[in-house]
Write an enzyme that holds these catalytic residues in place. Sequence first.
Site, PDB file in Angstrom:
ATOM      1  N   CYS A  76       0.460  -0.614  -0.435  1.00 43.96           N
ATOM      2  CA  CYS A  76      -0.620  -0.151   0.294  1.00 43.96           C
ATOM      3  C   CYS A  76       0.828   1.396  -0.186  1.00 43.96           C
ATOM      4  O   CYS A  76       0.581   1.904  -0.576  1.00 43.96           O
ATOM      5  CB  CYS A  76      -0.956  -0.253   1.731  1.00 43.96           C
ATOM      6  SG  CYS A  76      -2.149  -1.335   1.398  1.00 43.96           S
ATOM      7  N   LYS A  77       1.756   1.124   0.610  1.00 47.36           N
ATOM      8  CA  LYS A  77       2.958   2.307   1.012  1.00 47.36           C
ATOM      9  C   LYS A  77       3.681   2.412  -0.532  1.00 47.36           C
ATOM     10  O   LYS A  77       3.662   3.626  -0.743  1.00 47.36           O
ATOM     11  CB  LYS A  77       4.518   2.304   1.968  1.00 47.36           C
ATOM     12  CG  LYS A  77       3.450   2.167   3.290  1.00 47.36           C
ATOM     13  CD  LYS A  77       3.915   4.019   3.372  1.00 47.36           C
ATOM     14  CE  LYS A  77       4.570   4.266   4.997  1.00 47.36           C
ATOM     15  NZ  LYS A  77       3.261   4.802   5.268  1.00 47.36           N
TER      16      LYS A  77
END
Lengths: 167, 683
Positions: free
Chosen positions: A127-128
Site C-alpha cells: 500500500c505504501k
Amino acid sequence: MDTGFSYDNFEKCITEIVNVSNKLLDGWKIESKQDCDAKFMTKKHSTYLDGLDGSKTLVTFEYHVAYSLSYGVPVLCFNIWRQDGTMLTIEEYWSLNQSLKDSNMHDTLTQMDHPVLCRPFLTLHPCKTSEFFQPFLENSKNPVVSWLSVVGSFVHLQLLEDYIKCC
Amino acid sequence: MASKLSYVQAVSSVNPSFWNKLTEIKLNVDKLSESPRPVWGYFTLLSKTTVNQPLIELDSTSFNSDFNGQNMYVPFKGKVINKNTVEDFKECNKQDVINTEGKCLCENIVSGEAIKNPVLLNSFLLLTFADLKKYHYYYWFSFPVPSGLVLEKFSAKIISEEFNSDRLKQLYVAFQALDAMNKTYFIIENQNDKLLVHSLSSKLSELTAESTTDIYFAFFNISMDNKSIGSQLRNYAALILHHCPFLKGKTQKFVAVSVTRHGSEVGLDTSVIYNLLLPDVSTDKFDSWVGWEKNERDKMGPRVANMKNTLDPKIIAENSVYLNLKLMKWRIVPDINLEVTENAKCLLIGAGTLGCAVARCLLGWGVRNITFADNGYVSHSNPVRQSLYTYEDALSMKAKSEVAPKNLEKIFPGVNAKGVHICIPMPGHSVGESMLKQTVEAVQVLTDLIKDHDIIFLLTDSRESRWLPTLLGCYHKKIVINSALGFDSYLVMRHGCSSDTSNNPELVQDIEGYKIIDGDNLGCYFCNDVTAPGDSMKNRTLDQQCTVTRPGVAQIAGALAVELAVSILQHEKRIKAPAFYKISSKAEDLDPEIENQCILGLIPHSIRGFLSSFNQMLPATMKYDKCVACSDVILNEYKEKGIDFLLKVFDSSKHLEDVTKLTEMLADFDMDEILEFSDEEIE
C-alpha cells in the site's frame, strides 16, 4: 489495479539497473522461476545490525524486487539471515533497528508471498508502495530507481549515485 | 627488517537455501552415504565496506557442478561431509580430518592439478550433522593450511605507489578477463612497463630464477582491509616452492589483489604489493594442517543452526496461519486478544455438516484444541455437505470421530484434534438393564469432556441429544453455543450460565428502546419450550428424521456459531456478557454502547436466520424458571441426585416435567396446540 505501470515497463527498469550494477559490481542480478516468464531482480548485502544491548549482529539481506500484478507496482521483498542461516522474523528485525523506532512497524513492513516465487518474504508494505510510486511515474525515467532510493533506507539498501542518473 | 604477516581466516556465512538443499540431497540422494560431496563457496569480488570480516558464502548453488560467479564472485572449492549421527560428528578426530584434507591438497599441488585449477588452493571442508527431525544443523568449517610454512614480510606498499592509474586500469581489465577459477591465483608480469596477466598454467612452468624479478605472484585477497592477508596464501606459497624450487630462501614480490569502488570507478587501486621471504621447506614436510573455524563464542568448536522456523513446513504453515490473524491485530483490531481464542478448548458435539463447518472456521481463528464427539459413520451422502469427509472415507465406513480429527490435521498439522466415539444418552430413550453400564459410562465421558473444554458447541441433529450437554454445560458454567437447522432457517444461540447467587431474573438496566438481559439470566435452547424433549425419532418419516436442509444453511450457521463464540471470548465478562433486544420500533440505529459491546461488536443472545427471505434477527430471551434443562430446580436435582436423576430422565422424559412442575401447568393446556419450536412462530 491500473497504475499505468506495466510489467514490461518494470522489466525495462530492472534491466537498466542490472546493466549499471554489472559495471559497478554492485550485485544486482535478474532472476526468474522455472516455467515462468516473470523476471525479478535480486541482490545480497551483509551488514551489522545494532541490538538494544549494544551488541552487533552480522546479517545478510537478500532483496528481491518483483512486479506485483495485483497492485500494479514493484514490491520490495527481503529475507534476512544470521551467519548460520537462521532467519530473522519481522519483530526481530525491527528490534535490531534503532533508527526505525519512530515509525510504526506494521504500517511499513508485512509478510507476503513473493509475487513470483510464491513463498513468504518480509515485504515493504505494498500500500505504501503505491503511495510512493505514483509521483515517480510521471517524473522519472526509471521509477523503480526513484522508488528504491526512497524506500531503501528501511531495509539498509543504499542506492549508488550512478543509478539516480538513469532517472 | 622482516616481520610477521598477519593472516585472516575466512568467516563462514551460510544462506538458508544451503541447508534446504543439503536436506533435500540427504533425503533423496545420499541417504545413508557419508561420502564427501563437492561444494562451492564464494566471496564477493568487490570488497565489502559494511562488514570487516571476510565472509565466505554458501547457498543452494553451492551444490552445482559448475561455479557461476557471474563476474561478481570468487570461488572456494570445498567438500561437505555429512555424518549420519551426532556421535560420529562429535567424535571423529578433527586433526585426522583436516590432515586428510591437507594431504589431498598437497597431492594436488605436487601433481600440478592445482596449477591447472588454482581454486584447489582455496580448499575447505565442511563437516556436518543434519538432525532432520528437529531441523538442527551441526557444522564446522575448516580451511586447511600447512602449519609448518612460515612467510616473512620485508615490505608492503599500496600498488598505486608502484604503478600509475593507467597501468592499474589495464590491469583491472586484464584481471576481469580471467575466468572465475583463475581470478583466485595468477601471475602479473611487468614487461617494459606493461602489466601482463597470466594464468598459472600458462606461465608458472616457464619461470626461472632470473625471470622472477619482473614477476608478481598475484592472489585474490579475501581480507577486507589492506593490512592482513587471507590464510590461503600459505597454500599458494607451497605451490610456488614446489614448482619453482629456486625461490626457496629468496624474497619474491606478491600482489594481494582487492577490488574496490570509488564513486563510479571500480579498480585494483587498494591492492598491496608485498616482498615476502619464502622459506626453505618442501611439501613432504607438510604433515600437520590447521584451519578449523572458531564458533560464535570464539572457541574451537562446531556451530549449530536451528532452522526449524525457516525450514520445517509445519512451522511455516503455523506461522503463516497466525500471521494472517496477527495482520488483523496489527491493522484492524489492535486490541483483539488472539491468545484467548487460540487457547480456547472447543468441544464439538456432533461432527456432521455443522460440526465440520464449525471446525474449519475454528481453524481459521487459529484455535488449537478441537475435540469431536460423535456416534456416526461417514456415509455416501455426507462428503458433499460435510467438509471434512471424502468419498474414500465413505467407502471404508469410518467413524466420523476418527476421520474428522485426522482430516483436520491434514488441513493444518498444527491443530490438536481429537475424536470421541460416543452415544449421548437422551431423555425418553429408555435405558434397559443391558444398556445401563454403557449409559453410565457415556455420561461420565461426556461430563469429563465438558469439564475439560471451554466452549461447548451443540451441533447434533436432534433436540433431545442436546439436553444432557445443555444441562452439564450450564452446571459447569461453560460457554455453550447451540446451533440448529430447519429446511431453510437456522438458529445460533449462546446459553445463559447458571448464576452463583440465586437472584431474581431481572433486567439490569435499560438503554432507550432496548432491554438488557444479564448473561446469568439468558435462556437456553429449551427455555422456550414447554415440553420435555422426547423421542423425536419415533413416528417420523425419513425426511423428518434426517435434517433436510438447504446446503448453505449449515455453512452459514456453523460460521455464525464460531463468530459468536469468538465475540464472547473477547468480552471481559465472557459468558456473563449481557444481551440486548429491541423493544421499541423507534430505535432504528444501534446504540453505540450496544454496537461496541466487545471489540468485535455486539454479542447477541440468539441469531435466527431465514433463507427464504434472506433475513436475520437477533432475539434475546430470559431464562425460564421451569426450563427442563437449565432451571435451578433441574440443576439442584442433578446436584443432589446425580446419575440417578439422569437415569430417570432417560427412562422417561416425563420425569423432567414432574421435577419442574410443568406437568401441573400443562394439565391446563390442550396438548395438540403445543407445537415444537418452529421458526415461523418467531416474529
